[in-house]
Motif scaffolding. Structure first.
Motif, mmCIF file in Angstrom:
data_model
loop_
_atom_site.group_PDB
_atom_site.id
_atom_site.type_symbol
_atom_site.label_atom_id
_atom_site.label_comp_id
_atom_site.label_asym_id
_atom_site.label_seq_id
_atom_site.Cartn_x
_atom_site.Cartn_y
_atom_site.Cartn_z
ATOM 1 N N ARG A 54 33.406 41.351 35.123
ATOM 2 C CA ARG A 54 34.053 40.517 35.176
ATOM 3 C C ARG A 54 33.930 39.553 33.850
ATOM 4 N NH1 ARG A 54 34.746 37.587 41.274
ATOM 5 N NH2 ARG A 54 35.610 39.420 42.162
ATOM 6 N N LEU A 55 32.520 39.709 33.390
ATOM 7 C CA LEU A 55 32.177 38.922 32.261
ATOM 8 C C LEU A 55 32.781 39.630 30.945
ATOM 9 C CD1 LEU A 55 28.465 38.087 32.878
ATOM 10 C CD2 LEU A 55 30.455 36.465 32.830
ATOM 11 N N HIS A 56 32.656 40.950 30.989
ATOM 12 C CA HIS A 56 33.125 41.764 29.751
ATOM 13 C C HIS A 56 34.916 41.397 29.722
ATOM 14 C CE1 HIS A 56 29.620 43.669 28.946
ATOM 15 N NE2 HIS A 56 29.481 44.403 30.131
ATOM 16 N N VAL A 57 35.577 41.431 30.951
ATOM 17 C CA VAL A 57 36.894 41.086 30.823
ATOM 18 C C VAL A 57 37.113 39.649 30.299
ATOM 19 C CG1 VAL A 57 39.151 40.613 32.167
ATOM 20 C CG2 VAL A 57 37.572 42.773 32.519
ATOM 21 N N LEU A 58 36.404 38.482 30.600
ATOM 22 C CA LEU A 58 36.608 37.181 30.354
ATOM 23 C C LEU A 58 36.181 37.255 28.980
ATOM 24 C CD1 LEU A 58 36.623 34.350 31.155
ATOM 25 C CD2 LEU A 58 34.176 34.355 31.140
ATOM 26 N N GLY A 59 35.159 37.963 28.381
ATOM 27 C CA GLY A 59 34.794 37.946 27.075
ATOM 28 C C GLY A 59 35.876 38.510 26.117
ATOM 29 N N ALA A 60 36.555 39.600 26.656
ATOM 30 C CA ALA A 60 37.607 40.024 25.850
ATOM 31 C C ALA A 60 38.876 39.238 25.639
ATOM 32 C CB ALA A 60 38.004 41.637 26.597
ATOM 33 N N ALA A 61 39.082 38.587 26.855
ATOM 34 C CA ALA A 61 40.200 37.574 26.997
ATOM 35 C C ALA A 61 40.042 36.476 25.922
ATOM 36 C CB ALA A 61 40.509 37.161 28.250
ATOM 37 N N ALA A 62 38.810 35.735 26.286
ATOM 38 C CA ALA A 62 38.463 34.743 25.491
ATOM 39 C C ALA A 62 38.558 35.060 23.938
ATOM 40 C CB ALA A 62 36.995 34.345 26.053
ATOM 41 N N GLY A 63 37.873 36.111 23.591
ATOM 42 C CA GLY A 63 37.678 36.360 22.385
ATOM 43 C C GLY A 63 38.941 36.631 21.584
ATOM 44 N N PHE A 64 39.911 37.444 22.203
ATOM 45 C CA PHE A 64 41.226 37.599 21.568
ATOM 46 C C PHE A 64 42.211 36.186 21.575
ATOM 47 C CE2 PHE A 64 45.749 38.514 22.073
ATOM 48 C CZ PHE A 64 45.945 39.198 20.725
ATOM 49 N N ILE A 65 42.207 35.614 22.483
ATOM 50 C CA ILE A 65 42.932 34.423 22.564
ATOM 51 C C ILE A 65 42.272 33.239 21.706
ATOM 52 C CG2 ILE A 65 43.785 32.268 23.970
ATOM 53 C CD1 ILE A 65 43.838 34.273 26.134
ATOM 54 N N SER A 66 41.139 33.124 21.585
ATOM 55 C CA SER A 66 40.322 32.265 20.791
ATOM 56 C C SER A 66 40.663 32.489 19.224
ATOM 57 C CB SER A 66 38.901 32.394 20.950
ATOM 58 O OG SER A 66 38.120 31.348 20.128
ATOM 59 N N GLY A 67 40.541 34.079 18.931
ATOM 60 C CA GLY A 67 40.864 34.421 17.470
ATOM 61 C C GLY A 67 42.440 33.957 17.210
ATOM 62 N N PHE A 68 43.150 34.113 18.148
ATOM 63 C CA PHE A 68 44.846 33.978 17.838
ATOM 64 C C PHE A 68 44.906 32.416 17.692
ATOM 65 C CE2 PHE A 68 49.040 34.857 19.153
ATOM 66 C CZ PHE A 68 49.514 35.664 18.135
ATOM 67 N N THR A 69 44.304 31.512 18.498
ATOM 68 C CA THR A 69 44.586 30.133 18.628
ATOM 69 C C THR A 69 43.511 29.144 18.076
ATOM 70 O OG1 THR A 69 43.592 29.796 20.781
ATOM 71 C CG2 THR A 69 46.212 30.615 20.610
ATOM 72 N N GLY A 70 42.506 29.709 17.934
ATOM 73 C CA GLY A 70 41.322 28.852 17.274
ATOM 74 C C GLY A 70 40.168 28.229 18.215
ATOM 75 N N ALA A 71 40.712 28.144 19.434
ATOM 76 C CA ALA A 71 39.717 27.619 20.733
ATOM 77 C C ALA A 71 40.498 27.536 21.920
ATOM 78 C CB ALA A 71 39.224 26.158 20.353
ATOM 79 N N VAL A 72 39.574 28.109 22.986
ATOM 80 C CA VAL A 72 40.250 28.298 24.269
ATOM 81 C C VAL A 72 39.221 27.665 25.324
ATOM 82 C CG1 VAL A 72 41.774 30.107 23.702
ATOM 83 C CG2 VAL A 72 39.598 30.603 24.276
ATOM 84 N N GLY A 73 38.295 27.052 24.909
ATOM 85 C CA GLY A 73 37.293 26.519 25.958
ATOM 86 C C GLY A 73 37.756 26.107 27.159
#
Length: 300
Positions: free
Chosen positions: A93-112
Motif C-alpha cells: 500500500r505504501l508503494h501504491v500511495l507513493g506512486a499516486a502521490a508522486g504522479f499527482i504531485s508532479g502534475f499539480t505541484g502539491a497534494v499533501g
C-alpha cells in the motif's frame, strides 16, 4: 499571477522549504518505516507527472482532486471517533500511495491534503503526521523543482513567487512547533478535514473558471410569462432545456459545424425532443439554420 503550467513549480519551491522546516522542528517524530517505502516509488512517478504536465493541461485533474477533497465535508459533521490504534504498515500500500502521490504531485505541484486520510488511518500522532509527511515530500519536491526547470516550466517570476511562499511556509512551521503540542489529536484531525474541504472548494472554483474560459463555456437563463429557458454552451455545442406553455418540456442539442459550401460559415445541426400532454413525444432532427427546415421523426 502566473500561467497555469508554472504554478506547480512555485508550489514545489514553497513546499520544499516548508518540509525542510518541519523536519528540523519535528525530526524525532518521523516514521522512517513509512518513508523508506514511500519515496522509492514516489520519485520516478513524480518525474512522470512533470513530463505529463509539459504536454497536458492539469486543470481537469485539479477539478477532480477538488471534488475528491470535497468528499471530506461529511466528516466535519460526524461525531468524533475514539483515538485510532496504531495499525500495521502494509508495504504494498505504501508503494501504491507513493506512486499516486508522486504522479499527482508532479502534475499539480502539491497534494499533501489529498492523502491526509491515509495518515489518519495509520493511527499516527499529529506530530508524526507532520514530520512523516515532510520527510516523504522534501525529496519529491526538490526533484520536481529540477525537472520543472529542465522542462522550461520554472520562470524567474515563478521562482520569486515560490520564494515568497517558502518564507511564509517556514514562518508557519516555526509557529506550529510551539502551537501543535496544545492541540488535541481530535481537534487536529477536525482542522485537517476542514482544510481539505476549503482546499476542495477553492480548487473546484479555480479549475471550473479556467475550464469555462478555455473551453468557452457559458450559461444562459431566461424567464418570460409561461416559458423558462436554460442553456449551456460549450465550444460548438449548445444544450438547452425549455419549459413552454406551462406543461410542455423541450430538450435540445445543437452543434455548429462548418457549411459544406463555405468553410467560413457555420450551420447548426442536432436534435430537439419535445414532450407535450397534447401532442405526445416528438423527436426532430435539426438540419441547417432553421427548425422549419428540419426533418421531423415520427412521433412516438
Amino acid at each position: 499571477m502566473l500561467p497555469g503550467n508554472q504554478v506547480p513549480a512555485t508550489l514545489s519551491i514553497g513546499t520544499a522549504a516548508s518540509s525542510a522546516a518541519r523536519i528540523v522542528s519535528f525530526r524525532n517524530a518521523i516514521r522512517w518505516d513509512i518513508v523508506r517505502h514511500f519515496a522509492p516509488t514516489a520519485l520516478p512517478f513524480a518525474a512522470l507527472g512533470v513530463w505529463a504536465l509539459s504536454r497536458v493541461n492539469p486543470v481537469y485533474l485539479s477539478l477532480l482532486l477538488g471534488l475528491f477533497l470535497l468528499g471530506n465535508l461529511p466528516l466535519l459533521f460526524r461525531k468524533p471517533a475514539p483515538n485510532v490504534a496504531v495499525k500495521p504498515v502494509h508495504v504494498a500500500r505504501l508503494h501504491v500511495l507513493g506512486a499516486a502521490a508522486g504522479f499527482i504531485s508532479g502534475f499539480t505541484g502539491a497534494v499533501g491534503l489529498v492523502f491526509n486520510g491515509f495518515y489518519y488511518r495509520l493511527g499516527l500522532r499529529k506530530e508524526e503526521i507532520v514530520a512523516t509527511r515532510a520527510a516523504n515530500e522534501i525529496m519529491l519536491h526538490l526533484l520536481k523543482v529540477i525537472l520543472y526547470a529542465a522542462f522550461g516550466l520554472l520562470s524567474a517570476r515563478a521562482a520569486v513567487a515560490g520564494l515568497a511562499v517558502a518564507m511564509a511556509a517556514i514562518l508557519s512551521s516555526i509557529l506550529m512547533k510551539h502551537l501543535l503540542p496544545y492541540l488535541h489529536d481530535r481537534l487536529f484531525h477536525h482542522i485537517g478535514h476542514a482544510a481539505m474541504v476549503v482546499a476542495g472548494v477553492m480548487m473546484v472554483i479555480a479549475a471550473g473558471g479556467q475550464i469555462a474560459r478555455q473551453e468557452d463555456v457559458t450559461l444562459h437563463f431566461a424567464h418570460a410569462a409561461e416559458e423558462v429557458t436554460a442553456s449551456l454552451s460549450w465550444q460548438q455545442h449548445t444544450f438547452a432545456v425549455e419549459w413552454e406553455n406551462g406543461d410542455e418540456l423541450e430538450l435540445s442539442h445543437r452543434v455548429r459545424l462548418p457549411s459544406a459550401t463555405s468553410p467560413d460559415l457555420f450551420q447548426p445541426h442536432g436534435f430537439v425532443l419535445h414532450v407535450s400532454p397534447r401532442t405526445g413525444i416528438q423527436a426532430v432532427r435539426v438540419w441547417g439554420s432553421s427548425r422549419t427546415n428540419s426533418r421531423p421523426a415520427t412521433p412516438s
